[in-house]
Design a protein around this motif. Structure first.
Motif, PDB file in Angstrom:
ATOM      1  N   VAL A 158       0.797  -1.194   0.187  1.00 29.81           N
ATOM      2  CA  VAL A 158      -0.048  -0.091   0.024  1.00 29.81           C
ATOM      3  C   VAL A 158       0.916   1.127  -0.133  1.00 29.81           C
ATOM      4  O   VAL A 158       0.546   2.204  -0.513  1.00 29.81           O
ATOM      5  N   GLN A 159       2.027   1.234   0.737  1.00 26.65           N
ATOM      6  CA  GLN A 159       3.002   2.406   0.691  1.00 26.65           C
ATOM      7  C   GLN A 159       3.644   2.701  -0.627  1.00 26.65           C
ATOM      8  O   GLN A 159       3.667   3.805  -1.140  1.00 26.65           O
ATOM      9  N   GLU A 160       3.769   1.434  -1.343  1.00 28.48           N
ATOM     10  CA  GLU A 160       4.580   1.786  -2.825  1.00 28.48           C
ATOM     11  C   GLU A 160       3.788   2.176  -3.698  1.00 28.48           C
ATOM     12  O   GLU A 160       3.978   2.862  -4.365  1.00 28.48           O
ATOM     13  N   LYS A 161       2.324   1.718  -3.330  1.00 26.34           N
ATOM     14  CA  LYS A 161       1.281   2.302  -4.604  1.00 26.34           C
ATOM     15  C   LYS A 161       1.016   3.722  -3.967  1.00 26.34           C
ATOM     16  O   LYS A 161       0.666   4.592  -5.036  1.00 26.34           O
ATOM     17  N   ALA A 162       0.857   3.975  -2.974  1.00 31.21           N
ATOM     18  CA  ALA A 162      -0.061   5.366  -2.380  1.00 31.21           C
ATOM     19  C   ALA A 162       1.218   6.448  -2.553  1.00 31.21           C
ATOM     20  O   ALA A 162       0.667   7.561  -3.033  1.00 31.21           O
ATOM     21  N   ILE A 163       2.170   6.367  -1.924  1.00 25.45           N
ATOM     22  CA  ILE A 163       3.079   7.430  -1.781  1.00 25.45           C
ATOM     23  C   ILE A 163       3.480   8.265  -2.877  1.00 25.45           C
ATOM     24  O   ILE A 163       3.256   9.511  -3.099  1.00 25.45           O
ATOM     25  N   PRO A 164       3.768   7.690  -3.990  1.00 23.39           N
ATOM     26  CA  PRO A 164       4.027   8.543  -5.346  1.00 23.39           C
ATOM     27  C   PRO A 164       3.102   9.019  -5.707  1.00 23.39           C
ATOM     28  O   PRO A 164       2.953  10.352  -6.100  1.00 23.39           O
ATOM     29  N   LEU A 165       1.638   8.633  -5.441  1.00 23.06           N
ATOM     30  CA  LEU A 165       0.408   9.310  -6.208  1.00 23.06           C
ATOM     31  C   LEU A 165      -0.011  10.441  -5.016  1.00 23.06           C
ATOM     32  O   LEU A 165      -0.423  11.502  -5.451  1.00 23.06           O
ATOM     33  N   VAL A 166       0.465  10.099  -3.791  1.00 23.78           N
ATOM     34  CA  VAL A 166       0.037  11.445  -2.872  1.00 23.78           C
ATOM     35  C   VAL A 166       1.216  12.462  -3.050  1.00 23.78           C
ATOM     36  O   VAL A 166       0.887  13.810  -3.178  1.00 23.78           O
ATOM     37  N   LEU A 167       2.263  12.305  -3.545  1.00 24.35           N
ATOM     38  CA  LEU A 167       3.229  13.193  -3.749  1.00 24.35           C
ATOM     39  C   LEU A 167       3.027  14.010  -4.889  1.00 24.35           C
ATOM     40  O   LEU A 167       3.402  15.166  -5.194  1.00 24.35           O
ATOM     41  N   GLU A 168       2.113  13.095  -5.938  1.00 26.55           N
ATOM     42  CA  GLU A 168       1.686  13.931  -7.289  1.00 26.55           C
ATOM     43  C   GLU A 168       0.361  14.764  -6.840  1.00 26.55           C
ATOM     44  O   GLU A 168      -0.310  15.387  -7.825  1.00 26.55           O
TER      45      GLU A 168
END
Length: 412
Positions: A27-37
């Protein structure tokens, strides 16, 4: 993948490494880049999958570059709304761990405790606020809290928030924040009402589903005991004496049931503490601390009180009362076998709970192992038990047929 690949800066990476995390969870792998975008997100993930860090780390990263206090003091830039006090406290502990090497300030506010100290902290200025809905709106009403600068709003455990009747509060909080904000909605399951809420407040959200709603950990050994309702306490004591050892959570449906079982276990010299919504915040915190520090090895709780609470190395979960919502079963047994450990769940089923078992097995797509070698077996033909008060008629007091009234000879 390592945390370095997620474009996090060194102070945050250092804190994460010191907390003992090497690689991000799915979940961290998928969510972190999208939150940063700066995307809006709907994330469906069970507890124990590391979802707090999935929103905490990118929020800290975004605020890190602008962390020096302005002349007017710090403004609340990130708001995390959580349904229960325990969850809110736990989320704040995580934020504190990850922002050790930054000068970002976090605080947590919740009801059931004095409002004045919370006001004082807010007046000094914080960057990140974690709150339960009721207390958050109280503080806003008293003009202590300004939500005009919110850049990221996180709704954690959204399904539980709606189950607890917070939907109007959540919508109100969302309206009080800026229109340009990023909204992150995390929920263990996405029922229709969560979907409706998401549609009304999120803007073109990305979706992440980490596990199917029905998934139960492969590391949990799930066993089922058919037992008459009146013998559940005896069976529980029997298993605690002979089978179940270590750190245990016992789930009951009602607050009354929690208290009753706690008294029984204490009388039998077990170290037990309890958790439910009627207890004061101080008592709840004390019970949790006592359990986490191993001064008690049994925690008896209702579902709402125990949802999402992070307890390491839990050996067993006992479903004393089976839940009528099958997803709740998945949440409960997810308390054990976290982070690669193994554990066992023991479920007690009385005659009137048989339909719950069928629904649970259908959801998790698994046949539970039945243990029938115990002293209190349930008769397979047993019907649902109806508890009558001895000596009472099933008819309402004073209700008589017209015929009996006519027959009655009167003395006057």
């Amino acid at each position: 993948m390592s945390f370095k690949d997620l474009q996090l800066n060194r102070p945050i990476l250092r804190a994460v490494a010191e907390a003992g995390y090497d690689n991000p969870t799915l979940v961290q792998e998928k969510a972190i880049p999208l939150v940063l975008e700066k995307k809006d997100l709907i994330v469906s993930a069970q507890t124990g999958t590391g979802k707090t860090a999935a929103f905490a780390l990118p929020i800290l990263q975004q605020l890190f570059d602008r962390q020096d206090a302005t002349k007017g003091g710090k403004k609340v830039k990130a708001l995390v709304v959580s349904p229960t006090r325990e969850l809110a406290i736990q989320i704040e502990e995580n934020f504190k761990t990850y922002c050790t090497y930054t000068n970002l300030r976090t605080t947590v506010v919740y009801g059931g405790t004095s409002i004045e100290p919370q006001k004082d902290i807010l007046k000094k200025g914080v960057d990140i606020l974690i709150a339960t809905p009721g207390r958050l709106l109280d503080l806003h009403k008293q003009d202590v809290l300004n939500l005009d600068y919110i850049e990221t709003l996180v709704l954690d455990e959204a399904d539980l928030m709606l189950d607890m009747g917070f939907i109007d509060d959540v919508k109100k909080i969302e309206r009080l924040c800026t229109r340009e904000k990023q909204v992150l909605l995390f929920s263990a399951t996405i029922p229709y009402k969560v979907e409706q809420l998401a549609n009304s407040i999120l803007n073109a959200p990305e979706r992440i589903e980490v596990t199917t709603n029905a998934s139960t950990s492969k590391n949990v050994n799930q066993v089922l005991y058919y037992v008459p309702k009146r013998h559940k306490i005896e069976l529980c004591l029997h298993l605690l004496r002979n089978t179940i050892k270590g750190s245990i959570i016992i789930f009951r449906r009602t607050k009354f049931g929690v208290d009753k079982l706690e008294q029984t276990l204490l009388k039998n010299n077990y170290k037990a503490v309890s958790l439910h919504g009627d207890k004061s915040q101080t008592d709840r915190q004390l019970a949790l601390t006592t359990f986490k520090t191993k001064n008690a090895n049994i925690l008896i709780a209702t579902d709402v009180a125990a949802r999402g609470i992070d307890i390491d190395n839990l050996d067993a979960v006992i479903n004393f009362d089976l839940p009528n919502v099958p997803e709740t079963y998945v949440h409960r047994i997810g308390r054990t076998a976290r982070a690669g450990n193994t554990g066992t769940s023991y479920s007690f089923c009385s005659a009137d709970e048989k339909t719950y078992v069928a629904n649970i097995q259908q959801l998790i797509n698994l046949q539970l192992d039945i243990v029938d070698t115990h002293p209190y077996p349930l008769d397979p033909k047993a019907k649902k038990e109806i508890h009558k008060t001895p000596g009472k008629s099933k008819y309402k007091k004073g209700r008589k047929s017209e015929a009996s009234k006519k027959k009655k000879k009167r003395w006057y």
